[in-house]
Design a protein around this motif. Sequence first.
Motif, short mmCIF file in Angstrom:
data_model
loop_
_atom_site.label_atom_id
_atom_site.label_comp_id
_atom_site.label_asym_id
_atom_site.label_seq_id
_atom_site.Cartn_x
_atom_site.Cartn_y
_atom_site.Cartn_z
N ASP A 82 -8.50 -26.99 29.47
CA ASP A 82 -9.64 -27.10 30.24
C ASP A 82 -10.94 -27.46 29.42
OD1 ASP A 82 -8.10 -26.74 32.55
OD2 ASP A 82 -8.79 -24.63 32.88
N LEU A 83 -10.71 -27.29 27.85
CA LEU A 83 -11.84 -27.38 26.90
C LEU A 83 -11.96 -29.04 26.82
CD1 LEU A 83 -10.79 -24.57 24.45
CD2 LEU A 83 -12.52 -24.54 26.16
N ALA A 84 -13.36 -29.17 26.52
CA ALA A 84 -13.75 -30.58 26.20
C ALA A 84 -13.65 -30.63 24.68
CB ALA A 84 -15.38 -30.85 26.86
N PRO A 85 -13.24 -32.04 24.36
CA PRO A 85 -13.44 -32.36 22.62
C PRO A 85 -14.76 -32.14 22.43
CG PRO A 85 -12.20 -34.07 24.17
CD PRO A 85 -12.82 -33.22 25.08
N ASP A 86 -14.77 -31.59 20.93
CA ASP A 86 -16.14 -31.43 20.32
C ASP A 86 -15.92 -32.25 18.93
OD1 ASP A 86 -18.17 -30.09 18.48
OD2 ASP A 86 -18.48 -29.15 20.29
N ALA A 87 -16.70 -33.09 18.61
CA ALA A 87 -16.47 -34.07 17.51
C ALA A 87 -17.03 -33.05 16.38
CB ALA A 87 -17.28 -35.20 17.67
N GLY A 88 -17.75 -32.59 16.34
CA GLY A 88 -18.65 -31.73 15.26
C GLY A 88 -17.38 -30.60 14.70
N ILE A 89 -17.10 -29.85 15.81
CA ILE A 89 -15.79 -28.88 15.17
C ILE A 89 -14.52 -29.52 14.75
CG2 ILE A 89 -14.10 -27.18 16.33
CD1 ILE A 89 -16.54 -26.52 18.37
N ALA A 90 -14.09 -30.61 15.41
CA ALA A 90 -12.94 -31.44 14.91
C ALA A 90 -13.30 -31.88 13.46
CB ALA A 90 -12.73 -32.65 15.70
N ASP A 91 -14.59 -32.54 13.35
CA ASP A 91 -14.80 -32.75 11.75
C ASP A 91 -14.76 -31.81 10.90
OD1 ASP A 91 -15.10 -35.40 12.66
OD2 ASP A 91 -17.19 -35.25 12.78
N ALA A 92 -15.26 -30.57 11.45
CA ALA A 92 -15.43 -29.40 10.47
C ALA A 92 -13.83 -28.82 10.22
CB ALA A 92 -16.04 -28.07 11.17
N LEU A 93 -12.90 -29.05 11.01
CA LEU A 93 -11.67 -28.53 10.76
C LEU A 93 -10.96 -29.34 9.91
CD1 LEU A 93 -9.26 -26.71 11.09
CD2 LEU A 93 -8.47 -28.20 13.24
N ARG A 94 -11.32 -30.67 10.17
CA ARG A 94 -10.69 -31.80 9.16
C ARG A 94 -11.25 -31.65 7.65
NH1 ARG A 94 -12.75 -35.83 11.75
NH2 ARG A 94 -11.04 -35.59 13.29
N GLU A 95 -12.41 -31.23 7.64
CA GLU A 95 -13.01 -31.02 6.34
C GLU A 95 -12.30 -29.92 5.55
OE1 GLU A 95 -14.87 -30.53 2.68
OE2 GLU A 95 -14.85 -32.35 4.05
N VAL A 96 -12.26 -28.64 6.34
CA VAL A 96 -11.47 -27.52 5.80
C VAL A 96 -10.12 -27.67 5.26
CG1 VAL A 96 -10.71 -25.19 6.32
CG2 VAL A 96 -13.02 -25.85 6.77
N ARG A 97 -9.51 -28.65 6.06
CA ARG A 97 -8.08 -28.96 5.87
C ARG A 97 -7.83 -29.71 4.69
NH1 ARG A 97 -5.30 -30.23 11.79
NH2 ARG A 97 -4.47 -28.08 12.33
N THR A 98 -8.69 -30.38 4.08
CA THR A 98 -8.87 -31.01 2.93
C THR A 98 -8.61 -30.01 1.95
OG1 THR A 98 -11.00 -31.26 2.51
CG2 THR A 98 -9.97 -32.78 3.76
#
Length: 261
Positions: A82-98
């Motif tokens: 039920d959660l809406a996508p959040d581009a800022g949070i997705a980008d933060a996770l992508r950065e941490v995963r590097t």
Amino acid sequence: MNDPASEGVRLLWTSGWDSTFQLLRLLLVHRLPVTPYYLEDPTRASTPTELAAIARITDAVHAQYPHTRALLRPLRRFRVADLAPDAGIADALREVRTRMYIGSQYAWLPMFCKQHGVDGIEMSVHVDDKVQALLSSRVVAFQQTGAYRSVRVAPGQAGTPEHTLFRYFSFPLFSIDKRAMETEARLAGWGALMEMTWFCHRPLRGKPCGACAPCIYTIEEGLAWRVPRARRALSFVYRTFARPLKPPLRQALASLRGNRA
């Protein structure tokens, strides 16, 4: 969203070892009201098992410690779908995963908090946890409800991907590991309750699989006895031969996605 004051301490409770240990501390040591939160992940095969374990532990705690009936609020359940996508949070996770691979739950947990107005909810990150290592130089201590020490991401970290992902949480177990929890629980008489906890994401015939991430962490962090002996042997083979291949594969996929972008 309910009034935070009426909810007492908000706690993410999965029925796992760490969050159950914190639940017992809150109810039995600090005698604080607690509202447990559970987010249902449709990709996780263990959801029914976890919810059943929560119900069993709740019943056992109420039976053994009757005062907790007035302290433990009903479980609040929400659906990840039920959660809406959040581009800022997705980008933060992508950065941490590097720099360090952490699971997809560290995207939808902050999305949930942001979209539902939840702040300061307790997450049971502990010593030997990847997130503990990620945040170790980025947290500040504080007194939770004046009763016990906890930590949270420092305000000075604002603007970092770590702050974006973890700003909504506090981490009361940040300085303790699973074996220390086991010792404390045994001395307090909570051993039988802790044995009712669940951790495996892909149970096989009602038993831990030995190969999913929580099973591996359970073995490596000193609680191997919680995984059946045969599954521990399977886990050894997996950890020795297959698991080492995952980081380079993830790095290659991340590089490929970056090139496409």
